[in-house]
Design a protein around this motif. Structure first.
Motif, mmCIF file in Angstrom:
data_model
loop_
_atom_site.group_PDB
_atom_site.id
_atom_site.type_symbol
_atom_site.label_atom_id
_atom_site.label_comp_id
_atom_site.label_asym_id
_atom_site.label_seq_id
_atom_site.Cartn_x
_atom_site.Cartn_y
_atom_site.Cartn_z
ATOM 1 N N ARG A 133 0.842 -1.213 0.000
ATOM 2 C CA ARG A 133 0.000 0.000 0.000
ATOM 3 C C ARG A 133 0.865 1.247 0.000
ATOM 4 N NH1 ARG A 133 -5.416 0.262 1.653
ATOM 5 N NH2 ARG A 133 -6.169 2.366 2.110
ATOM 6 N N VAL A 134 1.880 1.268 0.840
ATOM 7 C CA VAL A 134 2.762 2.434 0.941
ATOM 8 C C VAL A 134 3.556 2.621 -0.347
ATOM 9 C CG1 VAL A 134 4.750 3.412 2.143
ATOM 10 C CG2 VAL A 134 2.935 2.298 3.448
ATOM 11 N N GLU A 146 -5.627 -1.897 -4.446
ATOM 12 C CA GLU A 146 -5.345 -3.064 -5.280
ATOM 13 C C GLU A 146 -4.005 -3.692 -4.875
ATOM 14 O OE1 GLU A 146 -6.359 -5.648 -8.602
ATOM 15 O OE2 GLU A 146 -7.487 -4.156 -7.458
ATOM 16 N N ALA A 147 -3.038 -2.830 -4.575
ATOM 17 C CA ALA A 147 -1.719 -3.323 -4.171
ATOM 18 C C ALA A 147 -1.796 -4.040 -2.819
ATOM 19 C CB ALA A 147 -0.728 -2.162 -4.099
ATOM 20 N N MET A 148 -2.581 -3.493 -1.901
ATOM 21 C CA MET A 148 -2.723 -4.120 -0.590
ATOM 22 C C MET A 148 -3.387 -5.487 -0.723
ATOM 23 S SD MET A 148 -4.235 -2.496 2.913
ATOM 24 C CE MET A 148 -3.544 -3.043 4.482
ATOM 25 N N PHE A 149 -4.366 -5.583 -1.599
ATOM 26 C CA PHE A 149 -5.017 -6.870 -1.821
ATOM 27 C C PHE A 149 -4.020 -7.887 -2.375
ATOM 28 C CE2 PHE A 149 -7.400 -9.960 -4.359
ATOM 29 C CZ PHE A 149 -8.288 -10.429 -3.401
ATOM 30 N N ILE A 266 9.370 1.863 5.674
ATOM 31 C CA ILE A 266 9.112 0.856 6.705
ATOM 32 C C ILE A 266 8.313 1.461 7.860
ATOM 33 C CG2 ILE A 266 10.204 -0.604 8.461
ATOM 34 C CD1 ILE A 266 12.488 -1.060 6.438
ATOM 35 N N GLU A 267 8.680 2.660 8.264
ATOM 36 C CA GLU A 267 7.971 3.316 9.370
ATOM 37 C C GLU A 267 6.510 3.574 9.019
ATOM 38 O OE1 GLU A 267 8.249 7.344 12.196
ATOM 39 O OE2 GLU A 267 9.697 7.027 10.571
ATOM 40 N N GLU A 268 6.279 4.049 7.800
ATOM 41 C CA GLU A 268 4.905 4.318 7.376
ATOM 42 C C GLU A 268 4.108 3.023 7.256
ATOM 43 O OE1 GLU A 268 2.534 6.671 3.784
ATOM 44 O OE2 GLU A 268 4.658 7.092 4.167
ATOM 45 N N SER A 269 4.766 1.968 6.813
ATOM 46 C CA SER A 269 4.067 0.692 6.662
ATOM 47 C C SER A 269 3.678 0.103 8.011
ATOM 48 C CB SER A 269 4.928 -0.311 5.886
ATOM 49 O OG SER A 269 5.991 -0.801 6.663
ATOM 50 N N GLU A 270 4.469 0.390 9.050
ATOM 51 C CA GLU A 270 4.149 -0.110 10.390
ATOM 52 C C GLU A 270 2.801 0.432 10.858
ATOM 53 O OE1 GLU A 270 5.404 -2.327 12.367
ATOM 54 O OE2 GLU A 270 7.055 -2.842 11.021
#
Length: 282
Positions: A133-134, A146-149, A266-270
């Motif tokens: 997603r990020v 769509e990317a997260m899926f 990585i921080e944003e994805s957390e």
């Protein structure tokens, strides 16, 4: 003996995926019904709410998400599915539906033998989905939902293989052979399974290629996003056993990103991982 069992499982899967009926835990049924429904440009909130409302656990999770701090700054609680969908957005329903299905699958009786690897796999999946997603939004400039899926389903082949291996105690107890089966076949099996379930070509291609090492000059496509997200997640949340498989080579990340940019991603994805876990009540 284990090699013969592995061959038998793969033979059974080939027959399964080429037939009209797919033998897989029914928890995924509602997920793909929701995804198919969302393809309809004329789908109304009322129709989607009726579909979601047929699955009590999913309804509860959607309502829980709508009342989270991030989506409910006013503090006004929602208690019905229709208004919950309005608040979270129709695309978010797809993500939650799959996450709920995976949660149910992991808790199913047939997966008890794989409890350790299942937990690691779901942790890895959560991180890949969040990173997808990020990366989609910040770098590739493509659809983040769509990317997260794609991130959520990218290792579906591992879950599927484990669900079939559960019928063979000899294989379950042979950690080396089981691990080899999961590592060597999960991407192609996942691709075949998702294809049989009617998923779009972009997702199929990304899933099939997510373990295929290659040079990435610029992250542009969904396949690029998933490949890089999987590499990042493997640095801190890999499902593989390094003693059986060795460490995953993630050196390409140092060619694509500088240390500061990678740390920011990585921080944003957390935050996304915690949001996903919060939606699930985890």
């Amino acid at each position: 003996m284990s090699n013969a069992i592995t061959f038998k499982i793969l033979e059974d899967i080939a027959k399964d995926l080429s037939g009209d009926e797919i033998t897989f835990p029914t928890f995924l049924d509602i997920t793909f019904q929701v995804r198919s429904a969302l393809k309809d440009p004329n789908l109304s909130i009322e129709q989607l709410a009726k579909l979601v409302g047929a699955e009590p656990l999913m309804s509860a999770k959607i309502i829980r998400m709508s009342n989270s701090v991030a989506l409910n700054p006013s503090g006004r609680e929602i208690a019905d599915v229709k208004n919950a969908i309005v608040r979270v957005g129709m695309e978010a329903v797809r993500t939650v539906s799959f996450a709920v299905a995976m949660e149910q699958l992991l808790k199913s009786k047939q997966m008890h033998a794989f409890e350790g690897i299942s937990k690691k796999l779901w942790e890895h999946t959560s991180h890949v989905a969040a990173l997808c997603r990020v990366l989609a939004r910040k770098v590739a400039k493509i659809n983040g939902d769509e990317a997260m899926f794609a991130g959520l389903v990218h290792d579906l082949g591992v879950f599927y293989l484990m669900s079939r291996a559960a019928n063979f105690p000899e294989l379950v107890n042979d950690k080396v052979e089981l691990h080899a089966l999961l590592v060597d076949w999960h991407d192609n099996i996942g691709h075949a399974l998702l294809s049989a379930l009617g998923q779009p070509e972009s997702v199929l291609k990304a899933v099939q290629e997510h373990e295929t090492d290659r040079e990435i000059v610029e992250i542009k496509s969904l396949s690029d996003v998933l490949y890089v997200a999987n590499k990042i997640a493997n640095r801190s949340a890999s499902w593989r056993d390094p003693e059986l498989d060795g460490a995953v080579d993630t050196s390409i990340l140092d060619e694509i990103f500088d240390a500061e940019t990678l740390a920011e991603i990585i921080e944003e994805s957390e935050e996304e991982v915690q949001s996903l876990k919060s939606a699930l009540g985890g």
